[in-house]
Scaffold this motif. Sequence first.
Motif, PDB file in Angstrom:
ATOM      1  N   PHE A 175      14.485   3.944  -6.310  1.00 22.36           N
ATOM      2  CA  PHE A 175      15.101   3.810  -5.210  1.00 22.36           C
ATOM      3  C   PHE A 175      14.118   3.314  -4.175  1.00 22.36           C
ATOM      4  O   PHE A 175      13.920   2.438  -3.595  1.00 22.36           O
ATOM      5  CB  PHE A 175      15.673   4.715  -5.304  1.00 22.36           C
ATOM      6  CG  PHE A 175      16.089   5.227  -3.430  1.00 22.36           C
ATOM      7  CD1 PHE A 175      17.365   4.507  -2.854  1.00 22.36           C
ATOM      8  CD2 PHE A 175      15.371   6.200  -2.642  1.00 22.36           C
ATOM      9  CE1 PHE A 175      17.398   4.917  -1.660  1.00 22.36           C
ATOM     10  CE2 PHE A 175      15.536   6.216  -1.724  1.00 22.36           C
ATOM     11  CZ  PHE A 175      16.740   5.235  -0.817  1.00 22.36           C
ATOM     12  N   LEU A 176      12.722   3.839  -4.488  1.00 22.92           N
ATOM     13  CA  LEU A 176      11.770   3.309  -3.259  1.00 22.92           C
ATOM     14  C   LEU A 176      11.585   2.073  -3.369  1.00 22.92           C
ATOM     15  O   LEU A 176      10.911   1.354  -2.474  1.00 22.92           O
ATOM     16  CB  LEU A 176      10.872   4.732  -3.583  1.00 22.92           C
ATOM     17  CG  LEU A 176       9.864   4.558  -2.747  1.00 22.92           C
ATOM     18  CD1 LEU A 176      10.348   4.964  -1.491  1.00 22.92           C
ATOM     19  CD2 LEU A 176       8.530   5.719  -3.093  1.00 22.92           C
ATOM     20  N   PRO A 180       0.865  -1.517   0.153  1.00 26.09           N
ATOM     21  CA  PRO A 180       0.036  -0.208  -0.425  1.00 26.09           C
ATOM     22  C   PRO A 180       1.249   1.405  -0.010  1.00 26.09           C
ATOM     23  O   PRO A 180       0.120   2.044  -0.244  1.00 26.09           O
ATOM     24  CB  PRO A 180      -0.730  -0.115   1.602  1.00 26.09           C
ATOM     25  CG  PRO A 180      -0.912  -1.536   1.568  1.00 26.09           C
ATOM     26  CD  PRO A 180       0.641  -2.428   1.213  1.00 26.09           C
ATOM     27  N   VAL A 181       2.201   1.040   0.493  1.00 25.99           N
ATOM     28  CA  VAL A 181       2.355   3.025   0.644  1.00 25.99           C
ATOM     29  C   VAL A 181       3.267   2.520  -0.667  1.00 25.99           C
ATOM     30  O   VAL A 181       3.168   3.809  -1.079  1.00 25.99           O
ATOM     31  CB  VAL A 181       4.069   2.092   1.771  1.00 25.99           C
ATOM     32  CG1 VAL A 181       5.286   2.943   1.517  1.00 25.99           C
ATOM     33  CG2 VAL A 181       3.811   2.041   3.134  1.00 25.99           C
ATOM     34  N   GLN A 182       3.903   1.679  -1.381  1.00 34.15           N
ATOM     35  CA  GLN A 182       4.240   1.877  -3.067  1.00 34.15           C
ATOM     36  C   GLN A 182       3.044   2.588  -3.499  1.00 34.15           C
ATOM     37  O   GLN A 182       3.017   2.811  -4.589  1.00 34.15           O
ATOM     38  CB  GLN A 182       4.465   0.199  -3.300  1.00 34.15           C
ATOM     39  CG  GLN A 182       5.879  -0.342  -3.056  1.00 34.15           C
ATOM     40  CD  GLN A 182       6.650  -1.111  -3.849  1.00 34.15           C
ATOM     41  OE1 GLN A 182       5.960  -2.093  -3.372  1.00 34.15           O
ATOM     42  NE2 GLN A 182       7.940  -0.878  -4.362  1.00 34.15           N
ATOM     43  N   GLY A 183       1.882   2.127  -3.312  1.00 34.08           N
ATOM     44  CA  GLY A 183       0.683   2.375  -4.521  1.00 34.08           C
ATOM     45  C   GLY A 183       0.416   3.837  -3.908  1.00 34.08           C
ATOM     46  O   GLY A 183      -0.402   4.230  -5.130  1.00 34.08           O
ATOM     47  N   TYR A 184       0.255   4.254  -2.588  1.00 32.65           N
ATOM     48  CA  TYR A 184       0.027   5.109  -2.584  1.00 32.65           C
ATOM     49  C   TYR A 184       1.446   6.545  -2.876  1.00 32.65           C
ATOM     50  O   TYR A 184       0.877   7.559  -3.967  1.00 32.65           O
ATOM     51  CB  TYR A 184      -0.185   5.358  -0.892  1.00 32.65           C
ATOM     52  CG  TYR A 184       0.112   7.367  -0.722  1.00 32.65           C
ATOM     53  CD1 TYR A 184      -1.434   7.769  -1.022  1.00 32.65           C
ATOM     54  CD2 TYR A 184       1.187   8.128  -0.358  1.00 32.65           C
ATOM     55  CE1 TYR A 184      -1.343   9.204  -0.221  1.00 32.65           C
ATOM     56  CE2 TYR A 184       0.885   9.199   0.547  1.00 32.65           C
ATOM     57  CZ  TYR A 184      -0.484   9.533  -0.075  1.00 32.65           C
ATOM     58  OH  TYR A 184      -0.629  10.933   0.362  1.00 32.65           O
ATOM     59  N   LEU A 185       2.029   5.906  -3.012  1.00 32.95           N
ATOM     60  CA  LEU A 185       3.520   7.258  -3.447  1.00 32.95           C
ATOM     61  C   LEU A 185       3.824   6.682  -4.934  1.00 32.95           C
ATOM     62  O   LEU A 185       3.904   8.191  -5.614  1.00 32.95           O
ATOM     63  CB  LEU A 185       5.050   6.860  -2.449  1.00 32.95           C
ATOM     64  CG  LEU A 185       4.963   6.692  -1.333  1.00 32.95           C
ATOM     65  CD1 LEU A 185       6.505   6.321  -0.262  1.00 32.95           C
ATOM     66  CD2 LEU A 185       5.297   8.694  -0.876  1.00 32.95           C
ATOM     67  N   ILE A 186       3.636   5.759  -5.354  1.00 34.66           N
ATOM     68  CA  ILE A 186       4.039   5.881  -7.054  1.00 34.66           C
ATOM     69  C   ILE A 186       3.200   6.669  -7.916  1.00 34.66           C
ATOM     70  O   ILE A 186       3.738   7.386  -8.927  1.00 34.66           O
ATOM     71  CB  ILE A 186       4.509   4.679  -7.224  1.00 34.66           C
ATOM     72  CG1 ILE A 186       5.192   3.460  -6.537  1.00 34.66           C
ATOM     73  CG2 ILE A 186       4.683   3.893  -8.856  1.00 34.66           C
ATOM     74  CD1 ILE A 186       6.632   4.544  -6.771  1.00 34.66           C
TER      75      ILE A 186
END
Length: 203
Positions: free
Chosen positions: A109-110, A32-38
Motif C-alpha cells: 500500500f505504501l 528516501p521515505v520509502q528507503g527509510y520505512l521499507i
Amino acid sequence: QPILQAGQMLTILVFMFAQDWVFGLVSVALIPVQGYLIPKLQAQVNTLKKERVRHVRKLSEHIGETVAGVEEIRLQGTEPYTLAEFSSRFGTLFKVRLEIFKKKFFMKFLNNTIGQITPFLFYLFGGYLIIKGDLTIGALVAAIGAYKDLTSPWKELLNHYQIHEDSKIKYEQIIDLFNPDDLVELDLSENDTRPHLRGDVSL
C-alpha cells in the motif's frame, strides 16, 4: 539484476534533472521515505517470520507427542484438553501469520501510494511552471513519461531487497537448526589432545 535496475534508475534520474531540476527533485522526493520505512517494516516482518517458524516447530513437536501418547489420552479422558491446546496453538499461529500479511500488504500500500502521489506532484508543479511560462507542455509530458519508466526499476529493486531479506531469514533459521549452542568445536591443530581418527584403517 539489481545493478541493471539501479543503472536504469540512475539514467532516468540524470535525464530528469537535465530536463528540469524541479522535476528531478520531485521524482526523488519520496524515495528516501520509502528507503527509510521499507527496511523498518521488513525487519518487523522478518521477526514475525522467525516467530512463526518457532510456533510451527512447537506445534509439530506437540503433534508427535500426541500421536505417541494417544492411548494414554483416551484412557485418561483428556481429549478435550488436548484439542483445546491444539486450538490455542493454531490460534497463536494464525495471529502471527495475520500480522505478517498485514505488514506485507501495508508495504505494498505504501509503495503504491507513493507511486501515485509523485505524478500528482508533477502535474501540480509542472502545471504551475507552465502557467508562469517557465516550462513547456512537451517537457512536462517527457518528464511524466520518464517517471513512469523510473517506477519499474525502483519496484524491482524493492522486490529484490525483500526477496534477499526472506532468503536471509530462511538461511539463518537453517543455521540455527543445524548449529546449536552446545555443539562441540573441533580443533584440528597439533595442540589438540583429544583422540583423532588418524592413521591406517584396517578391515
